[in-house]
Design an enzyme around this catalytic site. Structure first.
Site, PDB file in Angstrom:
ATOM      1  N   HIS A 190      -2.042  -5.456   1.771  1.00 22.59           N
ATOM      2  CA  HIS A 190      -3.287  -6.213   1.668  1.00 22.59           C
ATOM      3  C   HIS A 190      -2.936  -7.633   1.256  1.00 22.59           C
ATOM      4  O   HIS A 190      -2.028  -7.837   0.447  1.00 22.59           O
ATOM      5  CB  HIS A 190      -4.188  -5.591   0.591  1.00 22.59           C
ATOM      6  CG  HIS A 190      -5.300  -6.492   0.142  1.00 22.59           C
ATOM      7  ND1 HIS A 190      -6.527  -6.515   0.773  1.00 22.59           N
ATOM      8  CD2 HIS A 190      -5.358  -7.433  -0.839  1.00 22.59           C
ATOM      9  CE1 HIS A 190      -7.299  -7.431   0.188  1.00 22.59           C
ATOM     10  NE2 HIS A 190      -6.614  -7.989  -0.795  1.00 22.59           N
TER      11      HIS A 190
ATOM     12  N   TYR B 282     -12.699  -2.546  -3.001  1.00 21.45           N
ATOM     13  CA  TYR B 282     -13.177  -2.536  -1.618  1.00 21.45           C
ATOM     14  C   TYR B 282     -14.710  -2.481  -1.527  1.00 21.45           C
ATOM     15  O   TYR B 282     -15.248  -1.981  -0.536  1.00 21.45           O
ATOM     16  CB  TYR B 282     -12.541  -1.374  -0.848  1.00 21.45           C
ATOM     17  CG  TYR B 282     -11.107  -1.658  -0.415  1.00 21.45           C
ATOM     18  CD1 TYR B 282     -10.810  -2.701   0.483  1.00 21.45           C
ATOM     19  CD2 TYR B 282     -10.050  -0.903  -0.892  1.00 21.45           C
ATOM     20  CE1 TYR B 282      -9.513  -2.970   0.883  1.00 21.45           C
ATOM     21  CE2 TYR B 282      -8.731  -1.159  -0.491  1.00 21.45           C
ATOM     22  CZ  TYR B 282      -8.474  -2.196   0.396  1.00 21.45           C
ATOM     23  OH  TYR B 282      -7.183  -2.466   0.799  1.00 21.45           O
TER      24      TYR B 282
ATOM     25  N   GLU C 219      -9.780 -10.370  -7.140  1.00 17.18           N
ATOM     26  CA  GLU C 219      -8.847  -9.253  -6.977  1.00 17.18           C
ATOM     27  C   GLU C 219      -7.743  -9.267  -8.039  1.00 17.18           C
ATOM     28  O   GLU C 219      -7.353  -8.215  -8.549  1.00 17.18           O
ATOM     29  CB  GLU C 219      -8.235  -9.304  -5.578  1.00 17.18           C
ATOM     30  CG  GLU C 219      -9.262  -9.046  -4.483  1.00 17.18           C
ATOM     31  CD  GLU C 219      -8.741  -9.301  -3.074  1.00 17.18           C
ATOM     32  OE1 GLU C 219      -9.524  -9.125  -2.131  1.00 17.18           O
ATOM     33  OE2 GLU C 219      -7.562  -9.681  -2.912  1.00 17.18           O
TER      34      GLU C 219
ATOM     35  N   LYS D  10       0.819  -1.209   0.000  1.00 17.08           N
ATOM     36  CA  LYS D  10       0.000   0.000   0.000  1.00 17.08           C
ATOM     37  C   LYS D  10       0.862   1.272   0.000  1.00 17.08           C
ATOM     38  O   LYS D  10       2.069   1.221   0.295  1.00 17.08           O
ATOM     39  CB  LYS D  10      -0.919  -0.025   1.229  1.00 17.08           C
ATOM     40  CG  LYS D  10      -1.930  -1.176   1.225  1.00 17.08           C
ATOM     41  CD  LYS D  10      -2.861  -1.094   2.441  1.00 17.08           C
ATOM     42  CE  LYS D  10      -3.869  -2.225   2.444  1.00 17.08           C
ATOM     43  NZ  LYS D  10      -4.815  -2.111   3.585  1.00 17.08           N
TER      44      LYS D  10
ATOM     45  N   PHE E 174     -15.007   3.500   8.040  1.00 16.97           N
ATOM     46  CA  PHE E 174     -13.631   3.717   7.578  1.00 16.97           C
ATOM     47  C   PHE E 174     -13.507   3.741   6.055  1.00 16.97           C
ATOM     48  O   PHE E 174     -12.412   3.933   5.521  1.00 16.97           O
ATOM     49  CB  PHE E 174     -12.687   2.648   8.160  1.00 16.97           C
ATOM     50  CG  PHE E 174     -13.002   1.227   7.759  1.00 16.97           C
ATOM     51  CD1 PHE E 174     -12.576   0.716   6.536  1.00 16.97           C
ATOM     52  CD2 PHE E 174     -13.709   0.382   8.615  1.00 16.97           C
ATOM     53  CE1 PHE E 174     -12.850  -0.603   6.169  1.00 16.97           C
ATOM     54  CE2 PHE E 174     -13.987  -0.935   8.258  1.00 16.97           C
ATOM     55  CZ  PHE E 174     -13.559  -1.421   7.030  1.00 16.97           C
TER      56      PHE E 174
ATOM     57  N   THR F 198      -4.776  -7.014  11.122  1.00 15.74           N
ATOM     58  CA  THR F 198      -5.130  -5.767  10.420  1.00 15.74           C
ATOM     59  C   THR F 198      -4.613  -4.539  11.179  1.00 15.74           C
ATOM     60  O   THR F 198      -4.152  -3.572  10.582  1.00 15.74           O
ATOM     61  CB  THR F 198      -6.673  -5.681  10.271  1.00 15.74           C
ATOM     62  OG1 THR F 198      -7.138  -6.886   9.653  1.00 15.74           O
ATOM     63  CG2 THR F 198      -7.091  -4.488   9.421  1.00 15.74           C
TER      64      THR F 198
ATOM     65  N   ARG G 259      -1.476 -14.152   4.614  1.00 15.18           N
ATOM     66  CA  ARG G 259      -2.191 -13.475   5.715  1.00 15.18           C
ATOM     67  C   ARG G 259      -1.399 -13.594   7.016  1.00 15.18           C
ATOM     68  O   ARG G 259      -1.340 -12.651   7.802  1.00 15.18           O
ATOM     69  CB  ARG G 259      -3.587 -14.071   5.893  1.00 15.18           C
ATOM     70  CG  ARG G 259      -4.513 -13.916   4.689  1.00 15.18           C
ATOM     71  CD  ARG G 259      -5.258 -12.615   4.625  1.00 15.18           C
ATOM     72  NE  ARG G 259      -6.198 -12.399   5.690  1.00 15.18           N
ATOM     73  CZ  ARG G 259      -7.042 -11.357   5.719  1.00 15.18           C
ATOM     74  NH1 ARG G 259      -7.045 -10.462   4.720  1.00 15.18           N
ATOM     75  NH2 ARG G 259      -7.864 -11.194   6.713  1.00 15.18           N
TER      76      ARG G 259
ATOM     77  N   ARG H 298       3.029  -6.148   8.943  1.00  8.10           N
ATOM     78  CA  ARG H 298       2.290  -5.016   9.498  1.00  8.10           C
ATOM     79  C   ARG H 298       2.910  -4.516  10.803  1.00  8.10           C
ATOM     80  O   ARG H 298       2.878  -3.313  11.083  1.00  8.10           O
ATOM     81  CB  ARG H 298       0.817  -5.389   9.667  1.00  8.10           C
ATOM     82  CG  ARG H 298       0.073  -5.351   8.323  1.00  8.10           C
ATOM     83  CD  ARG H 298      -1.251  -6.029   8.382  1.00  8.10           C
ATOM     84  NE  ARG H 298      -2.069  -5.752   7.214  1.00  8.10           N
ATOM     85  CZ  ARG H 298      -3.212  -6.387   6.952  1.00  8.10           C
ATOM     86  NH1 ARG H 298      -3.661  -7.324   7.758  1.00  8.10           N
ATOM     87  NH2 ARG H 298      -3.905  -6.083   5.870  1.00  8.10           N
TER      88      ARG H 298
ATOM     89  N   ASN I 235      -1.810   0.214   7.047  1.00 10.55           N
ATOM     90  CA  ASN I 235      -1.227  -1.020   7.582  1.00 10.55           C
ATOM     91  C   ASN I 235      -0.336  -1.769   6.582  1.00 10.55           C
ATOM     92  O   ASN I 235      -0.178  -2.972   6.659  1.00 10.55           O
ATOM     93  CB  ASN I 235      -2.334  -1.919   8.141  1.00 10.55           C
ATOM     94  CG  ASN I 235      -3.346  -2.305   7.085  1.00 10.55           C
ATOM     95  OD1 ASN I 235      -3.220  -1.918   5.926  1.00 10.55           O
ATOM     96  ND2 ASN I 235      -4.342  -3.090   7.473  1.00 10.55           N
TER      97      ASN I 235
HETATM   98  N1  UDP Z   1      -9.419  -0.594   7.642  1.00 11.66           N
HETATM   99  C1  UDP Z   1      -9.498   0.637   8.290  1.00 11.66           C
HETATM  100  N2  UDP Z   1     -10.158   0.708   9.513  1.00 11.66           N
HETATM  101  C2  UDP Z   1     -10.744  -0.375  10.076  1.00 11.66           C
HETATM  102  C3  UDP Z   1     -10.671  -1.614   9.422  1.00 11.66           C
HETATM  103  C4  UDP Z   1     -10.000  -1.691   8.211  1.00 11.66           C
HETATM  104  O1  UDP Z   1      -8.993   1.646   7.788  1.00 11.66           O
HETATM  105  O2  UDP Z   1     -11.328  -0.251  11.179  1.00 11.66           O
HETATM  106  C5  UDP Z   1      -8.715  -0.681   6.343  1.00 11.66           C
HETATM  107  C6  UDP Z   1      -7.354  -1.363   6.459  1.00 11.66           C
HETATM  108  O3  UDP Z   1      -6.459  -0.711   5.570  1.00 11.66           O
HETATM  109  C7  UDP Z   1      -7.674  -2.776   6.024  1.00 11.66           C
HETATM  110  C8  UDP Z   1      -8.734  -2.550   4.956  1.00 11.66           C
HETATM  111  O4  UDP Z   1      -9.494  -1.452   5.449  1.00 11.66           O
HETATM  112  O5  UDP Z   1      -6.531  -3.454   5.561  1.00 11.66           O
HETATM  113  C9  UDP Z   1      -9.651  -3.725   4.706  1.00 11.66           C
HETATM  114  O6  UDP Z   1     -10.217  -4.135   5.930  1.00 11.66           O
HETATM  115  P1  UDP Z   1     -10.343  -5.678   6.317  1.00 11.66           P
HETATM  116  O7  UDP Z   1     -11.206  -5.771   7.529  1.00 11.66           O
HETATM  117  O8  UDP Z   1     -10.759  -6.448   5.108  1.00 11.66           O
HETATM  118  O9  UDP Z   1      -8.850  -6.050   6.757  1.00 11.66           O
HETATM  119  P2  UDP Z   1      -7.727  -6.939   6.050  1.00 11.66           P
HETATM  120  O10 UDP Z   1      -8.409  -8.042   5.314  1.00 11.66           O
HETATM  121  O11 UDP Z   1      -6.961  -6.003   5.132  1.00 11.66           O
HETATM  122  O12 UDP Z   1      -6.862  -7.417   7.185  1.00 11.66           O
HETATM  123 MG    MG Z   2      -9.978  -7.974   3.931  1.00 13.60          MG
END
Ligand code: UDP
Ligand code: MG
Length: 156
Positions: free
Chosen positions: A115, A49, A126, A9, A57, A91, A85, A102, A112
Site C-alpha cells: 500500500h 480502509y 494513515e 502487505k 471487495f 493496483t 505510488r 506490484r 498486490n
Molecule cells: N482492492 C481489491 N479489489 C479491488 C480494488 C482494490 O481487493 O477491486 C484492494 C487492493 O488490495 C488495494 C486496496 O483494496 O490495494 C485499496 O484499493 P485502492 O483502490 O485504494 O487501491 P490502491 O490505492 O491500494 O492502489
Molecule cells: Mg488507495
C-alpha cells in the site's frame, strides 16, 4: 520533503520480500523514518480502509489484511507520495509496469504486495493510525480501561 506511508502487505511478508521492497524504496530516494511489523486488528483495519466500506471487495480485503504480518514504513523524500505510488505500480499487478513492486510481488488486485498513501493528507491520517504516539496503560480488574493514563511510545 514529504512523508508517506508504505505498507508491505501479508502476501509480500509471506514471500520473504520485505528486504527487497525496502531496498527498492531506498534506491529510489526515499528514506526510512519509522518501521514496525504488526498484525492488523479489526479495529485498525476498519479504520484504515474506512473509505472502502460497502465496496464488493471490502470483506475479502479485510480478511486478507488480517491474514498475516504487515510491515508499516514511514518514508520521506521529495515528492515521496507520488514517487512511492509510481514505484508500487498499478493496483492490479497485471497492469503494473515491469519492474514495479506490484509487478514483481503482486499476485492479484487484492494480494498486490503493498500500500502507498494517495496524498499528503491521507499519509498523515494513515501514519497516525499505524504509528500511534500514545497507548493506554492501566486496566481495572475486569480488563476494562479505567484510568485514562497515556504513555508515549516514541522518544520524539
Ligand atoms: N482492492 C481489491 N479489489 C479491488 C480494488 C482494490 O481487493 O477491486 C484492494 C487492493 O488490495 C488495494 C486496496 O483494496 O490495494 C485499496 O484499493 P485502492 O483502490 O485504494 O487501491 P490502491 O490505492 O491500494 O492502489
Ligand atoms: Mg488507495
Amino acid at each position: 520533503m514529504e512523508n508517506t506511508l508504505l505498507l508491505i502487505k501479508p502476501n509480500a511478508t509471506e514471500q520473504n520480500a520485505v528486504g527487497r521492497i525496502l531496498a527498492m524504496a531506498e534506491e529510489n530516494n526515499m528514506v526510512i523514518q519509522k518501521l514496525r511489523m504488526f498484525n492488523f486488528t479489526d479495529e485498525i483495519a476498519q479504520n484504515f480502509y474506512a473509505e472502502h466500506v460497502g465496496r464488493e471487495f471490502y470483506e475479502p480485503l479485510m480478511k486478507f489484511m488480517k491474514s498475516g504480518k504487515t510491515v508499516g514504513v514511514v518514508l520521506s523524500g521529495d515528492n515521496a507520495v507520488k514517487n512511492l505510488r509510481a514505484l508500487l505500480g498499478n493496483t492490479n499487478p497485471e497492469e503494473a509496469n515491469p519492474g514495479t513492486v506490484r509487478a514483481l510481488f503482486g499476485e492479484n488486485t487484492r494480494r498486490n504486495a503493498c500500500h502507498g498513501s494517495d496524498s499528503a493528507e491521507s499519509a498523515k491520517r494513515e501514519i497516525s493510525l499505524i504509528f500511534p504516539e500514545y497507548v493506554f496503560i492501566n486496566k481495572n480488574k475486569d480488563g476494562l480501561t479505567w484510568f485514562k493514563r497515556f504513555t508515549k511510545l516514541s522518544g520524539e
